[in-house]
Write a protein that holds these residues in place. Structure first.
Motif, PDB file in Angstrom:
ATOM      1  N   ALA A  50      22.491  -6.724 -12.448  1.00  0.00           N
ATOM      2  CA  ALA A  50      21.365  -6.677 -11.505  1.00  0.00           C
ATOM      3  C   ALA A  50      21.577  -5.672 -10.384  1.00  0.00           C
ATOM      4  N   ASN A  51      22.696  -4.969 -10.412  1.00  0.00           N
ATOM      5  CA  ASN A  51      23.032  -4.004  -9.357  1.00  0.00           C
ATOM      6  C   ASN A  51      23.077  -4.656  -7.977  1.00  0.00           C
ATOM      7  N   HIS A  57      19.926  -8.765  -2.806  1.00  0.00           N
ATOM      8  CA  HIS A  57      18.564  -8.369  -3.166  1.00  0.00           C
ATOM      9  C   HIS A  57      17.543  -9.101  -2.309  1.00  0.00           C
ATOM     10  N   GLY A  61      17.503  -6.136   0.176  1.00  0.00           N
ATOM     11  CA  GLY A  61      16.588  -5.375  -0.676  1.00  0.00           C
ATOM     12  C   GLY A  61      15.130  -5.608  -0.341  1.00  0.00           C
ATOM     13  N   SER A  66      12.259  -2.831  -1.433  1.00  0.00           N
ATOM     14  CA  SER A  66      12.739  -2.278  -2.692  1.00  0.00           C
ATOM     15  C   SER A  66      12.047  -2.992  -3.857  1.00  0.00           C
ATOM     16  N   ARG A  68      12.871  -2.768  -7.000  1.00  0.00           N
ATOM     17  CA  ARG A  68      13.919  -3.300  -7.870  1.00  0.00           C
ATOM     18  C   ARG A  68      14.415  -4.654  -7.360  1.00  0.00           C
ATOM     19  N   SER A  69      14.570  -4.791  -6.052  1.00  0.00           N
ATOM     20  CA  SER A  69      15.005  -6.069  -5.491  1.00  0.00           C
ATOM     21  C   SER A  69      13.942  -7.138  -5.674  1.00  0.00           C
ATOM     22  N   VAL A  71      11.771  -7.353  -8.119  1.00  0.00           N
ATOM     23  CA  VAL A  71      11.823  -7.761  -9.527  1.00  0.00           C
ATOM     24  C   VAL A  71      13.028  -8.665  -9.772  1.00  0.00           C
ATOM     25  N   ASN A  72      14.185  -8.318  -9.203  1.00  0.00           N
ATOM     26  CA  ASN A  72      15.381  -9.133  -9.383  1.00  0.00           C
ATOM     27  C   ASN A  72      15.223 -10.511  -8.756  1.00  0.00           C
TER      28      ASN A  72
END
Length: 91
Positions: A50-51, A57, A61, A66, A68-69, A71-72
């Motif tokens: 998940a980086n 996140h 995030g 972000s 991406r955050s 979504v995570n």
């Protein structure tokens, strides 16, 4: 430095008060060492995939907007909801 001592004292005091207040509700069976090690490996793999970790996140995030955050976090929360539902209603 004094705030650090107060923070650590609060952690300890919180644990002590919780164990006194909820004396029968805090005991949980301890997993075996292989189970605990396997769980740790899975957490590490998930963090790598998940980086980042869930709190990273969720706090950092999302505050940076972000995508991406977002979504995570939705994936983490969705997996948690599904897990609780399955454990409470199917098993």
């Amino acid at each position: 430095r004094s705030w650090r001592a107060v923070f650590v004292a609060g952690l300890v005091l919180g644990g002590v008060l919780a164990s006194v207040w909820f004396s029968d509700g805090l005991s949980a069976p301890m997993p075996s060492w292989p189970t605990a090690a396997g769980a740790g490996v899975l957490v590490g793999v998930g963090t790598r995939l998940a980086n980042g970790c869930t709190s990273g996140h969720g706090v950092c995030g999302l505050s940076r907007f972000s995508l991406r955050s977002l979504v995570n976090v939705l994936a983490f929360m969705g997996a948690g909801v599904v897990t609780v539902y399955v454990l409470r209603h199917w098993l």
